[in-house]
Design a protein around this motif. Structure first.
Motif, PDB file in Angstrom:
ATOM      1  N   UNK A   1     -24.419  82.187  26.086  1.00 55.27           N
ATOM      2  CA  UNK A   1     -25.334  80.962  25.909  1.00 55.27           C
ATOM      3  C   UNK A   1     -24.607  79.918  25.910  1.00 55.27           C
ATOM      4  N   UNK A   2     -23.136  80.185  25.944  1.00 54.87           N
ATOM      5  CA  UNK A   2     -22.483  78.734  25.640  1.00 54.87           C
ATOM      6  C   UNK A   2     -22.173  78.198  24.205  1.00 54.87           C
ATOM      7  N   UNK A   3     -22.222  79.153  23.218  1.00 55.00           N
ATOM      8  CA  UNK A   3     -22.036  78.720  21.732  1.00 55.00           C
ATOM      9  C   UNK A   3     -20.747  79.569  21.313  1.00 55.00           C
ATOM     10  N   UNK A   4     -20.335  78.904  20.054  1.00 55.06           N
ATOM     11  CA  UNK A   4     -19.494  79.885  18.997  1.00 55.06           C
ATOM     12  C   UNK A   4     -20.013  79.769  17.897  1.00 55.06           C
ATOM     13  N   UNK A   5     -19.630  81.036  17.210  1.00 55.57           N
ATOM     14  CA  UNK A   5     -20.212  81.319  15.839  1.00 55.57           C
ATOM     15  C   UNK A   5     -19.045  81.032  14.826  1.00 55.57           C
ATOM     16  N   UNK A   6     -19.319  80.633  13.687  1.00 52.35           N
ATOM     17  CA  UNK A   6     -18.479  80.268  12.507  1.00 52.35           C
ATOM     18  C   UNK A   6     -18.906  80.973  11.189  1.00 52.35           C
ATOM     19  N   UNK A   7     -18.066  81.602  10.526  1.00 53.61           N
ATOM     20  CA  UNK A   7     -18.374  82.472   9.334  1.00 53.61           C
ATOM     21  C   UNK A   7     -17.190  82.042   8.242  1.00 53.61           C
ATOM     22  N   UNK A   8     -17.626  81.553   7.304  1.00 52.71           N
ATOM     23  CA  UNK A   8     -16.882  81.260   6.134  1.00 52.71           C
ATOM     24  C   UNK A   8     -16.941  82.324   4.955  1.00 52.71           C
ATOM     25  N   UNK A   9     -15.670  82.978   4.529  1.00 51.86           N
ATOM     26  CA  UNK A   9     -15.761  83.922   3.751  1.00 51.86           C
ATOM     27  C   UNK A   9     -16.218  83.340   2.080  1.00 51.86           C
ATOM     28  N   UNK A  10     -15.945  82.146   2.006  1.00 49.88           N
ATOM     29  CA  UNK A  10     -16.337  81.408   0.678  1.00 49.88           C
ATOM     30  C   UNK A  10     -17.084  80.273   1.037  1.00 49.88           C
ATOM     31  N   UNK A  11     -18.363  79.824   0.178  1.00 53.88           N
ATOM     32  CA  UNK A  11     -18.987  78.501   0.379  1.00 53.88           C
ATOM     33  C   UNK A  11     -17.998  77.360   0.413  1.00 53.88           C
ATOM     34  N   UNK A  12     -18.292  76.652   1.473  1.00 56.72           N
ATOM     35  CA  UNK A  12     -17.241  75.642   1.781  1.00 56.72           C
ATOM     36  C   UNK A  12     -17.748  74.505   2.895  1.00 56.72           C
TER      37      UNK A  12
ATOM     38  N   UNK B   1     -22.619  78.622   3.390  1.00 59.99           N
ATOM     39  CA  UNK B   1     -22.600  79.598   2.235  1.00 59.99           C
ATOM     40  C   UNK B   1     -21.817  80.569   2.624  1.00 59.99           C
ATOM     41  N   UNK B   2     -20.890  81.259   1.553  1.00 56.19           N
ATOM     42  CA  UNK B   2     -19.994  82.354   2.028  1.00 56.19           C
ATOM     43  C   UNK B   2     -20.823  83.410   2.610  1.00 56.19           C
ATOM     44  N   UNK B   3     -20.084  83.841   3.702  1.00 61.48           N
ATOM     45  CA  UNK B   3     -20.505  85.154   4.163  1.00 61.48           C
ATOM     46  C   UNK B   3     -21.899  84.732   5.148  1.00 61.48           C
ATOM     47  N   UNK B   4     -22.325  83.455   5.346  1.00 61.72           N
ATOM     48  CA  UNK B   4     -23.113  83.123   6.386  1.00 61.72           C
ATOM     49  C   UNK B   4     -22.596  82.603   7.748  1.00 61.72           C
ATOM     50  N   UNK B   5     -23.304  82.846   8.931  1.00 65.07           N
ATOM     51  CA  UNK B   5     -22.738  82.337  10.023  1.00 65.07           C
ATOM     52  C   UNK B   5     -23.595  81.452  10.519  1.00 65.07           C
ATOM     53  N   UNK B   6     -23.046  80.155  11.216  1.00 68.68           N
ATOM     54  CA  UNK B   6     -23.679  79.231  11.845  1.00 68.68           C
ATOM     55  C   UNK B   6     -23.330  79.218  13.350  1.00 68.68           C
ATOM     56  N   UNK B   7     -24.165  79.296  14.190  1.00 68.77           N
ATOM     57  CA  UNK B   7     -23.999  79.122  15.621  1.00 68.77           C
ATOM     58  C   UNK B   7     -23.993  77.817  16.092  1.00 68.77           C
ATOM     59  N   UNK B   8     -22.886  77.578  16.887  1.00 73.73           N
ATOM     60  CA  UNK B   8     -22.847  76.081  17.477  1.00 73.73           C
ATOM     61  C   UNK B   8     -22.868  75.938  19.009  1.00 73.73           C
ATOM     62  N   UNK B   9     -23.906  75.295  19.408  1.00 72.97           N
ATOM     63  CA  UNK B   9     -24.088  74.968  20.772  1.00 72.97           C
ATOM     64  C   UNK B   9     -22.913  74.141  21.519  1.00 72.97           C
ATOM     65  N   UNK B  10     -22.133  74.423  22.132  1.00 72.06           N
ATOM     66  CA  UNK B  10     -21.335  73.763  22.984  1.00 72.06           C
ATOM     67  C   UNK B  10     -21.461  73.402  24.374  1.00 72.06           C
ATOM     68  N   UNK B  11     -21.673  74.394  25.082  1.00 67.33           N
ATOM     69  CA  UNK B  11     -21.995  74.338  26.507  1.00 67.33           C
ATOM     70  C   UNK B  11     -23.140  73.401  26.868  1.00 67.33           C
TER      71      UNK B  11
END
Length: 143
Positions: free
Chosen positions: A90-101, A19-29
Motif C-alpha cells: 500500500x506504500x506505507x511504513x509502520x513505526x512502533x516505539x517500546x516506550x512512550x515517546x 504510546x509504548x507498544x503502539x504502531x502508527x502507519x505512515x503513508x509514503x508512496x
C-alpha cells in the motif's frame, strides 16, 4: 492494529507522543512527491522525550513486527537514525516505539519501482555484541 497519522512529512504536530507498544502507519508512496509505485523510502527517524530507555522499530507494515530496532535511546535522550525501508504493498511504513515517546519522521528520499536496489522484507540483525564477555580493544569480530 495500525493507527493512521497521514503523510510522513507533516509540518505540524500529528497528535502527540506515540504510546509504548503502539504502531502508527505512515503513508509514503503517493505523498509529498513520492511516486505511488515507489519501492523504498529513506527516512530520518528521531526520538525525543522518551518516557524510558527503549527502541523504535520501522518496517513495511506487512507481517509481524521485526525484532530489530532502528533507534535505541535512553530516557529523555534525543537521538536519530537514517533508515532505508521497504514500503508495504500500500506504500506505507509502520513505526512502533517500546516506550512512550515523541517520534519525528522526516522523508529524505525514495527508491523508484524497478530499481536494481533490493530490499529485504523485514530488517534482520546481523550482529549483536551484547554477550557475556565484552569485546576488548583491538579484538576482531566477524559475522
Amino acid at each position: 492494529m495500525a493507527v493512521g497519522v497521514g503523510p510522513v512529512t507533516q509540518a505540524q504536530p500529528s497528535g502527540g507522543a506515540v504510546a509504548g507498544s503502539t504502531t502508527i502507519e505512515l503513508q509514503v508512496a503517493g505523498e509529498n512527491g513520492v511516486p505511488a509505485d515507489a519501492s523504498m523510502a529513506a527516512v530520518h527517524v528521531g526520538v525525543a522525550r522518551a518516557a524510558g530507555s527503549g527502541f523504535v522499530t520501522l518496517w513495511p507494515c506487512e507481517g509481524p513486527i521485526p525484532t530489530t530496532s532502528v533507534v535505541n535511546h535512553a530516557a529523555s535522550q534525543l537521538t536519530q537514525s537514517l533508515v532505508l525501508s521497504k514500503l508495504s504493498a500500500a506504500g506505507s511504513i509502520c513505526l512502533t516505539a517500546s516506550e512512550t515517546t515523541d517520534a519525528i519522521v522526516d522523508l529524505a528520499g525514495y527508491v523508484p519501482a524497478g530499481s536494481d536496489l533490493t530490499a529485504l522484507d523485514a530488517p534482520v540483525r546481523v550482529v549483536d555484541t551484547r554477550r557475556a564477555t565484552r569485546l576488548r580493544a583491538g579484538e576482531e569480530f566477524r559475522v
